[in-house]
Design a protein around this motif. Structure first.
Motif, mmCIF file in Angstrom:
data_model
loop_
_atom_site.group_PDB
_atom_site.id
_atom_site.type_symbol
_atom_site.label_atom_id
_atom_site.label_comp_id
_atom_site.label_asym_id
_atom_site.label_seq_id
_atom_site.Cartn_x
_atom_site.Cartn_y
_atom_site.Cartn_z
ATOM 1 N N PHE A 406 0.854 -1.184 0.000
ATOM 2 C CA PHE A 406 0.000 0.000 0.000
ATOM 3 C C PHE A 406 0.894 1.238 0.000
ATOM 4 C CE2 PHE A 406 -2.728 -3.189 1.967
ATOM 5 C CZ PHE A 406 -3.907 -2.986 1.275
ATOM 6 N N SER A 407 0.445 2.264 -0.678
ATOM 7 C CA SER A 407 1.248 3.490 -0.695
ATOM 8 C C SER A 407 0.345 4.692 -0.940
ATOM 9 C CB SER A 407 2.295 3.414 -1.812
ATOM 10 O OG SER A 407 1.644 3.444 -3.058
ATOM 11 N N ARG A 408 0.857 5.845 -0.625
ATOM 12 C CA ARG A 408 0.149 7.071 -0.972
ATOM 13 C C ARG A 408 1.167 8.155 -1.283
ATOM 14 N NH1 ARG A 408 -3.736 9.387 2.625
ATOM 15 N NH2 ARG A 408 -3.378 11.348 1.553
ATOM 16 N N ARG A 409 0.764 9.125 -2.083
ATOM 17 C CA ARG A 409 1.662 10.237 -2.380
ATOM 18 C C ARG A 409 1.304 11.395 -1.459
ATOM 19 N NH1 ARG A 409 5.493 10.728 -6.441
ATOM 20 N NH2 ARG A 409 5.421 9.010 -7.907
ATOM 21 N N ILE A 416 4.810 7.484 0.075
ATOM 22 C CA ILE A 416 5.017 6.804 1.358
ATOM 23 C C ILE A 416 4.541 5.372 1.174
ATOM 24 C CG2 ILE A 416 4.353 6.760 3.785
ATOM 25 C CD1 ILE A 416 3.757 9.861 3.174
ATOM 26 N N PHE A 418 3.716 1.720 2.717
ATOM 27 C CA PHE A 418 3.383 1.036 3.966
ATOM 28 C C PHE A 418 3.746 -0.435 3.778
ATOM 29 C CE2 PHE A 418 0.796 4.782 3.597
ATOM 30 C CZ PHE A 418 0.917 5.364 4.850
ATOM 31 N N ARG A 420 4.172 -2.812 5.757
ATOM 32 C CA ARG A 420 3.741 -3.825 6.704
ATOM 33 C C ARG A 420 2.729 -4.795 6.096
ATOM 34 N NH1 ARG A 420 1.544 -2.049 12.206
ATOM 35 N NH2 ARG A 420 2.092 0.004 11.423
ATOM 36 N N PHE A 421 1.944 -4.285 5.186
ATOM 37 C CA PHE A 421 0.917 -5.151 4.588
ATOM 38 C C PHE A 421 1.116 -5.214 3.083
ATOM 39 C CE2 PHE A 421 -1.107 -3.277 8.387
ATOM 40 C CZ PHE A 421 -1.095 -4.430 9.149
ATOM 41 N N TYR A 423 0.344 -7.403 -0.777
ATOM 42 C CA TYR A 423 -0.656 -8.189 -1.499
ATOM 43 C C TYR A 423 -0.112 -8.591 -2.860
ATOM 44 C CZ TYR A 423 -1.713 -3.603 -3.568
ATOM 45 O OH TYR A 423 -1.619 -2.378 -4.191
ATOM 46 N N TRP A 427 -4.127 -8.977 -7.335
ATOM 47 C CA TRP A 427 -5.339 -8.724 -6.562
ATOM 48 C C TRP A 427 -5.985 -7.387 -6.915
ATOM 49 C CZ3 TRP A 427 -4.055 -11.160 -1.102
ATOM 50 C CH2 TRP A 427 -4.026 -12.558 -1.256
ATOM 51 N N PRO A 649 -10.385 -9.141 15.604
ATOM 52 C CA PRO A 649 -10.043 -8.269 14.477
ATOM 53 C C PRO A 649 -10.981 -7.084 14.310
ATOM 54 C CG PRO A 649 -10.721 -10.424 13.694
ATOM 55 C CD PRO A 649 -10.546 -10.535 15.166
ATOM 56 N N LYS A 652 -9.696 -4.681 16.690
ATOM 57 C CA LYS A 652 -8.367 -4.222 16.299
ATOM 58 C C LYS A 652 -8.444 -3.166 15.183
ATOM 59 C CE LYS A 652 -4.576 -6.317 13.689
ATOM 60 N NZ LYS A 652 -3.908 -7.574 13.367
ATOM 61 N N TRP A 653 -9.230 -3.493 14.143
ATOM 62 C CA TRP A 653 -9.284 -2.560 13.014
ATOM 63 C C TRP A 653 -10.159 -1.364 13.326
ATOM 64 C CZ3 TRP A 653 -5.548 -2.657 9.736
ATOM 65 C CH2 TRP A 653 -4.816 -3.838 9.606
ATOM 66 N N ARG A 656 -7.920 0.990 15.118
ATOM 67 C CA ARG A 656 -6.998 1.657 14.198
ATOM 68 C C ARG A 656 -7.697 2.817 13.480
ATOM 69 N NH1 ARG A 656 -2.290 -0.507 12.203
ATOM 70 N NH2 ARG A 656 -1.624 -2.476 13.104
ATOM 71 N N TRP A 657 -8.917 2.528 13.039
ATOM 72 C CA TRP A 657 -9.664 3.574 12.342
ATOM 73 C C TRP A 657 -10.008 4.705 13.306
ATOM 74 C CZ3 TRP A 657 -14.608 5.816 12.330
ATOM 75 C CH2 TRP A 657 -14.946 6.527 11.174
ATOM 76 N N TYR B 62 -5.833 -8.312 1.936
ATOM 77 C CA TYR B 62 -6.218 -7.364 0.889
ATOM 78 C C TYR B 62 -7.594 -7.686 0.315
ATOM 79 C CZ TYR B 62 -6.182 -4.725 -3.452
ATOM 80 O OH TYR B 62 -6.514 -3.872 -4.480
ATOM 81 N N THR B 84 -4.013 3.135 3.942
ATOM 82 C CA THR B 84 -3.010 4.198 4.041
ATOM 83 C C THR B 84 -3.381 5.228 5.109
ATOM 84 O OG1 THR B 84 -4.139 5.311 2.239
ATOM 85 C CG2 THR B 84 -2.207 3.981 1.673
ATOM 86 N N VAL B 86 -5.015 3.937 8.169
ATOM 87 C CA VAL B 86 -5.096 3.244 9.450
ATOM 88 C C VAL B 86 -3.818 2.496 9.821
ATOM 89 C CG1 VAL B 86 -7.600 3.014 9.280
ATOM 90 C CG2 VAL B 86 -6.163 1.150 8.491
ATOM 91 N N VAL B 283 -3.574 -6.023 21.356
ATOM 92 C CA VAL B 283 -4.481 -5.039 20.745
ATOM 93 C C VAL B 283 -4.730 -3.910 21.739
ATOM 94 C CG1 VAL B 283 -6.860 -4.671 19.938
ATOM 95 C CG2 VAL B 283 -5.567 -6.657 19.154
ATOM 96 N N GLN B 290 -1.704 4.216 21.152
ATOM 97 C CA GLN B 290 -2.356 5.239 20.323
ATOM 98 C C GLN B 290 -2.846 6.397 21.199
ATOM 99 O OE1 GLN B 290 -5.358 2.843 18.459
ATOM 100 N NE2 GLN B 290 -3.950 2.070 16.895
#
Lengths: 672, 326
Positions: A406-409, A416, A418, A420-421, A423, A427, A649, A652-653, A656-657, B62, B84, B86, B283, B290
């Motif tokens: 994953f990346s972003r400008r 940048i 990422f 860590r994850f 694929y 996909w 999960p 967890k997610w 994060r969000w 993914y 990108t 989270v 977690v 955070q």
């Protein structure tokens, strides 16, 4: 001494004759139907290429022909009423090309003459020129020209035509044109169509179509300003300074079906050599924009990866040279394939993890196989080159560079990544395909898709994941054999979808029509799901039972004592459901709490299937397509169920969000 | 007064009011929870009783991620669940990017409404923070905090409107104008580098202008609290005068604290990936980390107020002393 000279002379003679006869014996790679000898000159001020071509064309059909059809692609950018521009308005309403006078293009055929034997006056057939529109009847479209012969051309006879033309180039548009003093000259000369399957196959130029032509020999003299650096299809055989500020280059290539060239005073030229333990050596030329110097090694390395893996998997690259062109900024010529030459595309400050220019380089170089050597009809069967090639380049990318990230400008400048994850490269194709799964068949003519995105997704994305699914279904060894056989059998020819299907069936020994009928010639969704799972101890017997000839009433408690001694048997049920219309055989993996696993194979035909197990252990989970072989499955999450779902999960997610949202809110206290 | 003196005294005052940090953090969490609950519910529905739960415990799958976004594509806030954003420093980069480019205006209405509510709350809190920092006790109490907040809310809201006009000029006039220039020049340039360098210059200028406006209005608030000013236009004018008159010190202090914020972000980003989040405890640990970072961000915001208040008062005192001496 004299004797030695004679022996030496005889040896030399023998070797020479041997070598010569070897050369004579070397079969052409292709049938060489359309052969061009050209002499053209670039006027960089007027953006015009003018000159002549001598076309030697073989009527390879079994019928007499009294008409010849030619592509005049550059007329696509002549005005706003051409089929190309009309298509553009329809398929990409927001992306209508510019139409300023100096930016438009056209090609004028000034004369066309039949050359007879020496001493015989050529026959001028210029007055028979007629523009035709076989696809849509659009009278404003002049991208196909027809000429009538004074006498029909018999089968297996050749005709020689001398054609004079002037081509005004467009401002970089749809893979061709100029930008300042950068020229990328593609689809630029009167090019004969293909007569096959009993008819002329010479489509108009459409916004979503590419090209189709017969193989032949190209021998081209190109005159350009001497300060320009030239790159072109084939090998440069000679270079002569005319002394008037111009230089003539001669480029020559056998067994290709197009000729493209580029010229610019700014190119940096790099040369390298691809070597391999058993594949032939290939000279790699890189024409690089000076501001992309940092991409030199990345372009060359990616080209070599493509030459290696495609060569190993399908067959050797047969030409001595390949040219990779880094296109000029905003030239509209990036990411395109031509025989022995292709264009990449790079963007400053792009880290290697983003696979750019690697991805485009491998893809376009890979077209040397799926388009270059396998000359499928890109107008009609786009998935056969784009789909095959996207599948192949995904495989190369994964082999050579590993997974995607994953990346972003940041600020549209800094990338940048990422890491860590990750694929699988392919996909992204699944993601693109999902919303379009039911929109179009991938076998449609390129301009008949609902819109440009559907064309793109059906040709590239669905094409790629179809091939992945086929590979996974057949297994790696059989699949490798299929693709290699197909390539070897059909190279330098024009295969149709059925030809590929025939190879698949021949190699696998299976009737695969069910696969292709549903996936290539259909547009239904494929979705298998675990509908329900359950597991509970087998119920104790209760009621009247006939035992040893007598009716006995059993309360269920009699067996209680036995149970304490014996293990509990669990009855477990798994219901697998076909939610899509596509029928596909699937594997179902059932896992029990004691670690035991059972794999079932379901033909996938009826709407659902139930599996029942009686075991001394509870069912833990069930998963359809556990090895994730079916890339065409549009819903992967519903492929499994477990008796012990994890709550973690979601927390967890969500956390994060939530952190992103907290940060967002805190960032915007800036305004308070 | 020097910037380091202002800063050190400011930090001391902030550190004395730890309950204030936690209060602000709790508010931040509560507001964020408004949308986190529905997101959690969407995640739970999507993962359901599938084996995806196992896979998502270990990492990000993914194909699930992609299906999740597709399923909730019509939601105007769930589709902000992007890898990108989270992952790691993604939150920082995406939010700073949105701030500088003004792209946050294109966010979904749900998120914008929540943001507006939070900004309004923080207009109220700004009064509380500055009121407490300026009070003789310098001690946080809920009653005192809201009492000061209420006292200054009306005036700070007017400052918010005035600053909004300036930010509006930046986002709706300056940004499109400069973007137009960049596109024009970039469109005729020889390489993409020109547009990128121009973009970078634009970002630097935009950062500078945003920070300048922000700093001016910080001092306008400080002036209002210290001098009990009533006319916000007058306070804004005087704040502009103060900032430019003491340009080196006001800017130096502002950017120094900003750098502290970046250091905290870097520390957070380095540590966060080390927490694997494969067990409930981990977690929880990641969540705590955070929140520690969010506390640090709040601390930075409080340090801005506290240190700038010190600088302002110190310089005012110096001015008085020199006027008396004269």
């Amino acid at each position: 001494m004299g004797r030695k000279v004679i022996v030496g002379f005889i040896t030399f003679l023998l070797v020479s004759v041997g070598a010569f006869s070897c050369l004579l014996a070397q079969e052409p790679l292709s049938k060489r139907i359309a052969n061009y000898t050209m002499d053209v000159r670039l006027d960089p001020e007027k953006k015009v290429v003018s000159g002549s071509e001598v076309l030697t064309w073989l009527n390879d059909s079994e019928v007499e022909l009294s008409e010849l059809y030619f592509h005049l692609y550059l007329n696509a950018f002549k005005n706003n009423m051409t089929t190309f521009i009309a298509d553009a308005r329809r398929v990409y309403p927001g992306r209508i090309p510019r139409l300023k006078k100096e930016e438009l293009s056209y090609i004028d055929v000034e004369s066309i003459k039949i050359i007879g034997e020496e001493g015989v006056e050529p026959i001028d057939i210029t007055p028979t020129i007629e523009y035709v529109q076989p696809d849509d009847g659009n009278p404003y479209d002049q991208t196909v020209m027809k000429v009538t012969l004074p006498q029909p051309l018999p089968p297996q006879q050749t005709i020689k035509l001398d054609i004079s033309f002037t081509a005004k180039l467009p401002l970089g548009m749809a893979r061709t044109g100029f930008r300042d003093d950068y020229f990328f000259v593609a689809q630029w000369f009167p090019k004969i169509g293909v007569f096959y399957e009993g008819a002329w196959n010479c489509h108009q130029y459409h916004y979503t179509s590419e090209f189709f032509a017969d193989y032949g020999v190209y021998d081209v003299n190109l005159t350009v300003p001497s300060n320009f650096i030239l790159g072109a299809t084939g090998v440069c055989r000679s270079k002569k300074d005319n002394g008037d500020g111009t230089t003539i280059y001669n480029h020559y290539q056998e067994d290709v079906h197009d000729f493209t060239w580029t010229a610019s005073p700014h190119y940096l030229v790099y040369e390298d050599t691809f070597t391999h333990e058993y594949l032939p050596e290939v000279k790699v030329i890189l024409l690089l924009q000076p501001y992309h110097k940092m991409f030199k090694d990345r372009y060359i390395e990616a080209t070599k990866h493509a030459l290696r893996y495609y060569g190993e998997w399908y067959g050797a690259y047969p030409y001595p040279q390949i040219t990779c062109v880094d296109p000029a900024y905003r030239s509209g010529s990036g990411g395109m394939e031509y025989p022995t030459l292709f264009t990449g595309g790079a963007y400053w400050l792009t880290p290697i993890e983003l696979r750019s220019p690697e991805g485009v380089t491998i893809h376009e170089c890979g077209h040397s196989w799926w388009y270059g050597m396998i000359g499928s009809n890109e107008f009609e069967d786009a998935w056969m080159d784009e789909g095959f090639n996207s599948y192949s380049d995904d495989r190369v990318l994964e082999k050579a560079y590993g997974p995607n990230y994953f990346s972003r400008r940041f600020l549209q400048i800094f990338s940048i990544v990422f890491k860590r994850f990750s694929y699988k490269p392919t996909w992204g194709s699944i993601s693109a395909y999902r919303p379009y799964a039911k929109l179009d068949d991938m076998s449609r003519l390129t301009w008949e898709f609902m819109d440009g995105t559907s064309y793109h997704i059906n040709s590239y994305s669905k094409g790629a994941i179809t091939m992945w699914t086929l590979e996974n279904y057949l297994g790696p060894e059989l699949s490798a054999k299929v693709f290699k056989t197909y390539f070897q059998r059909w190279k330098f020819r024009h295969p149709r979808p059925q030809d590929f299907i025939d190879v698949v069936e021949e190699v696998t020994g299976q009737d695969m029509s069910w696969f292709f009928d549903q996936i290539v010639f259909g547009s239904n969704e494929l979705d298998y799901a675990i509908e329900r799972i359950s597991s509970s101890p087998v119920a104790k017997r209760q009621g009247y039972f006939d035992e040893e000839g007598e009716r006995a009433f059993i309360t269920g408690e009699e067996e209680g004592e036995k149970e304490e001694k014996e293990e509990v048997i669990y009855e477990s049920h798994v219901i697998v459901r076909r939610q899509g219309e596509v029928v596909f055989p699937v594997e179902v993996l059932v896992t029990f709490e004691n670690g035991e696993q059972e794999k079932k194979v379901w033909d996938g035909e009826y709407r659902w299937v139930r599996y029942t197990f009686n075991k001394p252990t509870r069912l833990q989970s069930a998963e359809v397509d556990p090895d994730h072989k079916i890339f065409l499955d549009i819903n992967y999450t519903n492929n499994s169920k477990t008796m012990n779902p994890r709550k973690l999960p979601a927390y967890k997610w969500a956390f994060r969000w939530m952190f992103w949202l907290q940060h967002f809110l805190e960032t915007f206290t800036f305004f308070s | 007064m020097g910037i380091f003196k202002a800063l050190s005294t400011g930090i001391k005052r902030v550190n004395k009011n730890k309950r204030m940090w936690f209060f602000l953090l709790v508010v931040n969490i509560l507001v964020a929870l408004v949308l986190t609950f529905p997101l959690y519910s969407a995640l739970k529905t999507s993962i359901g009783d599938s084996l995806m739960g196992e896979r998502l415990t270990k990492g990000l799958d993914y194909r699930w991620y992609d299906e999740f976004l597709y399923k909730f594509q019509d939601s105007d806030f769930i589709n902000y669940f992007r890898a990108t954003r989270v992952v790691g420093s993604g939150a920082f980069f995406s939010n700073v990017d949105s701030l500088v480019t003004g792209r946050f205006f294109q966010f979904g209405p749900t998120i914008l409404v929540l943001m507006a509510v939070y900004v309004l709350l923080n207009i109220l809190f700004a009064g509380g923070i500055l009121g407490i920092f300026h009070s003789p006790e310098e001690k946080f109490t809920i009653k005192g905090f809201f009492s000061f907040g209420g006292t200054y809310f009306n005036r700070f809201f007017r400052l918010f409107i005035i600053s909004g006009i300036l930010y509006g000029v930046l986002y709706f006039l300056f940004v499109p104008y400069i973007s137009g220039i960049i596109n024009r020049i970039g469109g005729t340039a020889d390489s993409e580098r020109v547009a990128m360098v121009l973009g970078l210059i634009f970002a630097v200028v935009m950062f500078f202008l945003l920070f300048l406006v922000n700093m001016i209005f910080d001092y306008a608030k400080i002036r209002t609290v210290v001098g009990n000013g009533k006319s916000m236009l007058k306070e804004t004018g005087k704040a502009i005068g103060f900032v430019f008159k003491n340009f080196g010190r006001t800017m130096g202090l502002y950017y120094f604290i900003g750098v502290l914020g970046i250091i905290f972000m870097v520390i957070y980003s380095v540590v966060e990936p080390q927490i694997s989040q494969v067990t409930p405890l981990l977690v929880l640990l990641a969540f705590v980390w955070q929140q520690v970072y969010m506390l640090a961000r709040i601390w930075v915001r409080l340090t801005f107020f506290s240190s700038q208040l010190n600088l302002f008062m110190g310089l005012q005192k110096e001015k008085k002393v020199s006027e008396t001496a004269a």
